[in-house]
Design a protein around this motif. Sequence first.
Motif, short mmCIF file in Angstrom:
data_model
loop_
_atom_site.label_atom_id
_atom_site.label_comp_id
_atom_site.label_asym_id
_atom_site.label_seq_id
_atom_site.Cartn_x
_atom_site.Cartn_y
_atom_site.Cartn_z
N TYR A 1 0.81 -1.23 0.00
CA TYR A 1 0.00 0.00 0.00
C TYR A 1 0.84 1.27 0.00
O TYR A 1 0.33 2.33 -0.31
CB TYR A 1 -1.00 -0.02 1.17
N ILE A 2 2.12 1.16 0.38
CA ILE A 2 2.97 2.34 0.23
C ILE A 2 3.94 2.14 -0.96
O ILE A 2 4.23 3.06 -1.70
CB ILE A 2 3.73 2.67 1.55
N HIS A 3 4.39 0.89 -1.15
CA HIS A 3 5.39 0.63 -2.18
C HIS A 3 4.87 0.90 -3.60
O HIS A 3 5.53 1.58 -4.39
CB HIS A 3 5.86 -0.83 -2.08
N VAL B 1 12.02 6.08 -1.76
CA VAL B 1 11.08 5.36 -0.90
C VAL B 1 10.68 4.03 -1.56
O VAL B 1 10.53 3.01 -0.88
CB VAL B 1 9.84 6.22 -0.59
N ALA B 2 10.53 4.03 -2.89
CA ALA B 2 10.20 2.79 -3.58
C ALA B 2 11.31 1.76 -3.40
O ALA B 2 11.06 0.58 -3.13
CB ALA B 2 9.96 3.05 -5.07
N LEU B 3 12.56 2.20 -3.52
CA LEU B 3 13.70 1.29 -3.37
C LEU B 3 13.78 0.74 -1.94
O LEU B 3 13.95 -0.47 -1.74
CB LEU B 3 15.01 2.01 -3.72
N VAL B 4 13.65 1.62 -0.95
CA VAL B 4 13.80 1.19 0.45
C VAL B 4 12.64 0.29 0.87
O VAL B 4 12.85 -0.78 1.43
CB VAL B 4 13.93 2.42 1.38
N SER B 5 11.38 0.74 0.56
CA SER B 5 10.25 -0.10 0.97
C SER B 5 10.27 -1.42 0.21
O SER B 5 9.88 -2.46 0.77
CB SER B 5 8.92 0.64 0.73
N SER C 1 8.85 -0.82 9.72
CA SER C 1 10.02 -0.05 9.28
C SER C 1 9.79 0.53 7.88
O SER C 1 10.17 1.67 7.59
CB SER C 1 11.30 -0.90 9.33
N ALA C 2 9.13 -0.22 7.00
CA ALA C 2 8.82 0.30 5.66
C ALA C 2 7.91 1.53 5.77
O ALA C 2 8.16 2.56 5.14
CB ALA C 2 8.15 -0.78 4.80
N TYR C 3 6.86 1.41 6.59
CA TYR C 3 5.94 2.54 6.74
C TYR C 3 6.60 3.71 7.46
O TYR C 3 6.36 4.87 7.13
CB TYR C 3 4.65 2.11 7.46
N GLY C 4 7.45 3.39 8.46
CA GLY C 4 8.14 4.45 9.20
C GLY C 4 9.04 5.26 8.27
O GLY C 4 8.98 6.49 8.23
N PHE C 5 9.86 4.56 7.50
CA PHE C 5 10.77 5.26 6.59
C PHE C 5 9.98 6.10 5.58
O PHE C 5 10.31 7.26 5.33
CB PHE C 5 11.65 4.25 5.84
N SER C 6 8.93 5.51 5.01
CA SER C 6 8.15 6.22 3.99
C SER C 6 7.52 7.47 4.57
O SER C 6 7.58 8.56 3.97
CB SER C 6 7.05 5.32 3.44
N THR C 7 6.92 7.34 5.77
CA THR C 7 6.26 8.49 6.38
C THR C 7 7.26 9.60 6.67
O THR C 7 7.02 10.76 6.32
CB THR C 7 5.58 8.07 7.70
N LEU C 8 8.40 9.25 7.27
CA LEU C 8 9.39 10.27 7.60
C LEU C 8 9.86 10.99 6.34
O LEU C 8 9.97 12.22 6.33
CB LEU C 8 10.60 9.62 8.30
#
Lengths: 248, 58
Positions: A59-61, A107-111, B21-28
């Motif tokens: 949902y974020i990626h 963000v795409a790469l990290v998530s 951690s994925a959501y935390g990084f994205s939000t920040l």
Amino acid sequence: MSWAWFHKLGSPKWFFSWSKPWALPLFCFGCLSLLIGLVWGLVFAPADYQQGNSFRIIYIHVPVAMLAQSCYLALGAAGFVFLVWQMKMAPVFIKAMAPIGAVMSLVALVSGAIWGKPTWGTWWVWDARLTSVLVLFFLYMGIIALQNSLEDQVLANKAAAVISVVGLINLPVIKYSVVLLETLHQGPTFTLTKKPEMPAEMWLPLLFAVIGLYCFVAGVVLWRMQSEILMSEHRSSWVKQEVTKHGF
Amino acid sequence: MAFNSLTEFLMMGTHGVYVWSAYGFSTLTLVWLVWNTLATRRKTRDTLRKRFLRNQAR
């Protein structure tokens, strides 16, 4: 069809006053829709039968990955417009959009890496999809560096426009890398021609998040362009009026 | 709702650390982007306003 709107885009003043009332509503609507999508996806959507709960990273990626590509497509179009018609607003747009695209691809790469660990057993593989998105990130960084480092603004704008257009070649590589080439990455969730293979309670929240992030980015890019216009047009009398009289 | 308790929600099965951690990084990162955008906006306005007022005084 009248082309007057296209010619008006060449006028920073016109663009500024036209875009001013749009930024905040777009941003707020985007945040709301994004929030609905994320909460729905995190709390209410069922877990994936194969991946369990780690699939909720989708949902974020997926939204940021889509934006990373869409921002670049817009950047390439603006670069083309600048090289052909020398339109004043094009480099303003490129300068405002490049940092947003860089953030989206990062963000795409990290998530994606965090999703990859529990799903594939590895953070990173040098396959076509992951590598081409990394290249996309470097393209954004290159454009930002060029626009900020070259002393000659005319040359800087031209160079950034050229990279933006040339880099477009990377987009079909990203898009088709999961379909045509051997990869760990799963296929696309949304396509124009077929219904998603997920149930609606899984893809509907994703749709909210995607639409939300598009509006979020639209609001942010308008704000950035407005600052950029004021700075570059600071000699005009309308800027003086704008800054000193209105609240801005 | 896909979870029976708050603990279950935070644990995400065995995937809590990855999801959060994925959501935390994205939000920040997204919050930073908005902060940076609004800070630039404020700085632009203040710089130009000061410059115009200074020129007016002269």
